[in-house]
Design an enzyme around this catalytic site. Structure first.
Site, mmCIF file in Angstrom:
data_model
loop_
_atom_site.group_PDB
_atom_site.id
_atom_site.type_symbol
_atom_site.label_atom_id
_atom_site.label_comp_id
_atom_site.label_asym_id
_atom_site.label_seq_id
_atom_site.Cartn_x
_atom_site.Cartn_y
_atom_site.Cartn_z
ATOM 1 N N CYS A 2 28.084 43.919 29.189
ATOM 2 C CA CYS A 2 27.137 44.970 29.544
ATOM 3 C C CYS A 2 27.547 45.673 30.840
ATOM 4 C CB CYS A 2 25.716 44.448 29.746
ATOM 5 S SG CYS A 2 25.126 43.436 28.406
ATOM 6 N N ARG A 27 32.326 48.108 28.552
ATOM 7 C CA ARG A 27 31.720 46.782 28.693
ATOM 8 C C ARG A 27 30.811 46.424 27.523
ATOM 9 N NH1 ARG A 27 32.297 45.591 34.391
ATOM 10 N NH2 ARG A 27 30.876 43.850 34.182
ATOM 11 N N TRP A 72 26.350 44.731 25.426
ATOM 12 C CA TRP A 72 27.100 43.930 24.456
ATOM 13 C C TRP A 72 26.213 42.722 24.207
ATOM 14 C CZ3 TRP A 72 29.074 39.036 23.822
ATOM 15 C CH2 TRP A 72 29.958 38.866 22.739
ATOM 16 N N ASN A 98 23.206 42.364 33.655
ATOM 17 C CA ASN A 98 24.512 42.007 33.085
ATOM 18 C C ASN A 98 24.734 40.538 33.389
ATOM 19 O OD1 ASN A 98 27.905 42.481 34.264
ATOM 20 N ND2 ASN A 98 27.234 41.791 32.279
ATOM 21 N N GLY A 99 24.952 39.728 32.348
ATOM 22 C CA GLY A 99 25.173 38.298 32.562
ATOM 23 C C GLY A 99 24.408 37.506 31.517
ATOM 24 N N GLU A 465 50.589 38.520 19.095
ATOM 25 C CA GLU A 465 49.957 39.729 19.628
ATOM 26 C C GLU A 465 49.808 40.790 18.525
ATOM 27 O OE1 GLU A 465 48.172 40.592 21.918
ATOM 28 O OE2 GLU A 465 48.341 42.755 22.079
ATOM 29 N N LYS A 469 46.278 42.414 17.224
ATOM 30 C CA LYS A 469 46.042 43.863 17.195
ATOM 31 C C LYS A 469 45.528 44.275 15.826
ATOM 32 C CE LYS A 469 46.055 44.546 20.317
ATOM 33 N NZ LYS A 469 46.024 44.203 21.699
ATOM 34 N N GLU A 472 41.959 43.006 15.092
ATOM 35 C CA GLU A 472 40.978 43.591 16.001
ATOM 36 C C GLU A 472 40.504 44.981 15.556
ATOM 37 O OE1 GLU A 472 42.813 44.058 19.841
ATOM 38 O OE2 GLU A 472 40.942 43.772 20.906
ATOM 39 N N HIS A 488 54.947 23.579 6.792
ATOM 40 C CA HIS A 488 53.922 22.616 7.218
ATOM 41 C C HIS A 488 52.510 23.090 6.904
ATOM 42 C CE1 HIS A 488 57.091 20.341 9.121
ATOM 43 N NE2 HIS A 488 57.535 21.480 9.637
ATOM 44 N N LYS A 587 35.596 45.916 25.785
ATOM 45 C CA LYS A 587 36.874 45.927 26.504
ATOM 46 C C LYS A 587 36.935 44.807 27.540
ATOM 47 C CE LYS A 587 40.758 47.986 27.816
ATOM 48 N NZ LYS A 587 41.853 47.625 26.908
HETATM 49 O O1 M6R Z 1 40.785 42.340 30.836
HETATM 50 P P1 M6R Z 1 41.516 41.157 30.294
HETATM 51 O O2 M6R Z 1 42.969 41.397 30.165
HETATM 52 O O3 M6R Z 1 41.232 39.899 31.038
HETATM 53 O O4 M6R Z 1 40.946 40.981 28.829
HETATM 54 C C1 M6R Z 1 41.307 39.872 28.060
HETATM 55 C C2 M6R Z 1 40.932 40.069 26.618
HETATM 56 O O5 M6R Z 1 39.551 40.230 26.478
HETATM 57 C C3 M6R Z 1 41.619 41.284 25.987
HETATM 58 O O6 M6R Z 1 42.992 41.212 26.116
HETATM 59 C C4 M6R Z 1 41.275 41.401 24.498
HETATM 60 O O7 M6R Z 1 41.836 40.350 23.800
HETATM 61 C C5 M6R Z 1 41.766 42.755 23.997
HETATM 62 N N1 M6R Z 1 40.702 43.456 23.361
HETATM 63 C C6 M6R Z 1 42.887 42.652 23.041
HETATM 64 O O8 M6R Z 1 43.327 43.881 22.557
#
Ligand code: M6R
Length: 592
Positions: A2, A27, A72, A98-99, A465, A469, A472, A488, A587
């Protein structure tokens, strides 16, 4: 997670609040809301979904001060009812939070037993209700009393309908910033909300409070004593420069990678930041991060162990912080975070620090919590990253790790190898790629329900990674496997036409990786092989070859991930999704 903002001043508070709130949409975008004080009434508007939905329904509401929130969801569905601001039943108070209030269950039960009725499922509403139940006539002190009952994390901005020129702020483990200039007060979860509005700002520390009015800011500790705080000059705060002609931030950010890499080289060439990392008294290096930052750390650990020959491991922050790790003053701990505000990464950092480790931050946000708590900051230099899926920040993070490992290798083995040149060549090569193969591939991937990525060593990290991506932003169920692990368990998943993306950029491991691909193909798998080596002879109906430029093997991971960033982006578009705002994500993950 948030984002919260507050404003006192002469301008239209609805406009200012919404403008600043939009800067915090990274956020969370489950719902948003605004409350403005007008004629001793608190006027509240809320909507589910992103801030654009709220904007459509907010008619002009301007009073002397107001608060707003982008959510969020942690407790309760992303509905209008659960959107902030929350008001007390008597409509005396409104708050944005926020929290997470961890003990909200017992507080709520107690309030219900006192005939207070709740209108949301959130943890946050207890704060508004407690504020109206508490008796202290001094309202700042009342906020401090209420916070004394809360367990968990919070950044709070509270307003009371009888004090129309005042915001009450509280901070515990969630960031909160405030600034004042010429009778106007700006508050936000991120200093970007204050950017362009004030020259200096104050960063609240845990257990600090602020009574903000257009005349002055007064800070308190949790014992209700007035405290003096030093302000911070508002600089180095980059806010996004807009989409320009791009349809999405993600595409813009992928296309920025070549210039970001140039910037990384320029910044590190001109400074001696890498030289500050002294490992003469270090017997191990640990790297910690979450999500994509964790993957960048994994790549970093591969570079460091291989090139520097020192024990180096990478950990997921949420696991690390509860694992009772073996750390002492001979440990160098590197915390990787684009935002520098990820809650688990911050807690892991606090733990490592308490055990005496030397702390390095590898972050894109130089004023972030992770940066502030570190001994040395390695800037990522990616510029503001707006799309939820991290792209250019990952490419820049692994580039910094590559340069760090090369610099340490030079030091430890008394070498003088140039590494900047390799990154410059890489940047030039990246600019030339047209991604046509990837565009074609996205057209067939669009109908797939699952996909797999395989690779060895550094290519396995790229696989992880790439897989993150894809899932996500396309919601395709994807996983990554070390190419030597297939027998395995993985092979049981292969059916006719199962898509397997093979990444092979290390010559010594090429044959072995290919074996894994062939084993998958023999069981019906369709292979898409990404390599700089010539694999044309293997091409067939079930073996498609995507040739990548041939560069120094060590920098290939920085190049190869671009293909998968673009593949995920194009597939997301082909599916009609919004790649910038994937469902259920945010984010910056500022709660545990
Ligand atoms: O701001 P940060 O790099 O600490 O964020 C970590 C993860 O939340 C962030 O990398 C998340 O996995 C991304 N959305 C991936 O694309």
């Amino acid at each position: 997670m948030c984002g919260i903002v507050g404003y006192i001043g002469r301008m239209r508070s609805d406009e200012i609040l919404l403008k600043n709130l939009k800067k915090l949409e990274y956020r969370g975008y489950d719902s948003s809301g605004i409350a403005v004080l007008k004629n001793n009434e608190i006027i509240v508007r809320k909507e589910s979904g992103c801030i654009a939905n709220l904007e459509k329904t907010v008619e002009e509401i301007y009073g002397s001060c107001g608060i707003a929130h982008t959510r969020w969801a942690t407790h309760g569905k992303p509905t209008k009812e659960n959107a902030h601001p929350h008001t007390s039943s008597d409509n005396e108070w409104a708050i944005v939070h926020n929290g997470i209030i961890e003990n909200y269950g017992e507080l709520k039960e107690d309030l219900i037993s006192k005939n207070i009725s709740f209108s949301s499922e959130t943890d946050s509403e207890v704060v508004a209700q407690l504020l109206s139940v508490e008796k202290n006539e001094n309202l700042m002190e009342r906020v401090i009393d209420v916070c004394g009952k809360l367990v968990g994390s919070y950044a709070l901005i509270c307003v009371n309908k009888n004090t129309p020129n005042t915001l009450y702020l509280a901070k515990q483990k969630s960031p909160l910033y405030v600034g004042i200039k010429s009778g106007e007060v700006f508050v936000g979860s991120d200093p970007i909300c204050l950017s362009g509005m004030v020259d200096n700002y104050y960063s609240l520390e845990d257990g600090e409070f602020c009574q903000a009015s257009s005349e002055k800011l007064v800070f308190f500790d949790s014992y209700k004593n007035i405290i003096n705080k030093a302000s911070v000059k508002l600089e180095n705060i980059n806010y996004n420069s807009g989409l320009g002609d791009y349809p999405h931030y993600m595409l813009k950010e992928i296309e920025e990678v070549p210039s970001v890499l140039r910037r990384v080289v320029d910044v590190y060439k001109q400074s001696n930041i890498l030289d500050k990392i002294d490992i003469s008294n270090v017997n191990k290096i640990i790297i910690v991060g979450c999500g994509t930052a964790y993957h960048a750390g994994l790549m970093g650990s591969k570079y460091i162990e291989r090139l520097v020959r020192i024990d180096c491991s990478c950990h997921v922050a949420s696991e690390f912080r509860y694992s009772d790790p073996i750390i002492d003053d001979k440990t160098l701990a590197i915390f990787v975070s684009q935002s520098g505000e990820t809650a688990d990464t911050i807690s892991a950092l606090d733990l490592a620090k308490s055990k005496g480790a030397k702390i390095v931050a590898l972050t894109n946000v130089l004023y972030s919590t992770v940066a502030k708590k570190s001994d040395i900051i390695l800037p990522v230099c990616a510029g503001p990253e707006i799309a939820v899926a991290s792209t250019k920040a990952y490419s820049a993070q692994i580039t910094v790790f590559y340069m760090l490992a090369k610099c340490l290798q030079n030091k430890v083995f008394s070498k003088n190898v140039d590494y900047f040149g390799e990154v410059e060549k890489l940047s030039d090569a990246l600019k030339q790629i047209d991604f046509e193969d990837v565009r074609e591939l996205s057209k067939v991937l669009v109908d797939k329900k699952e996909a797999f990525f395989i690779g060895r060593n550094r290519d396995y990290v790229t696989s992880e990674e790439a897989s993150l991506k894809l899932k996500e932003i396309t919601y395709i169920n994807s996983s990554a496997y070390p190419a030597g692990e297939l027998k395995h368990g993985f092979l049981a998943l292969i059916e006719n036409d199962t898509y397997v993306f093979m990444i092979a950029t290390e010559k010594d491991l090429l044959e072995k990786t290919l074996n894994g691909a062939f084993e998958s193909m023999a069981r019906g798998g369709k292979i898409f092989a990404f390599s700089q080596f010539d694999l044309k002879k293997y091409e067939s109906e079930n073996f498609k070859y995507i040739k990548m430029p041939n560069l120094n093997e060590e920098v290939m991971p920085i190049l190869s991930i671009s293909y998968f960033q673009m593949l995920s982006y194009l597939t997301s578009i082909a599916k009609g999704l919004n790649p910038d705002k994937p469902r259920n994500l945010a984010k910056s993950v500022t709660v545990e």
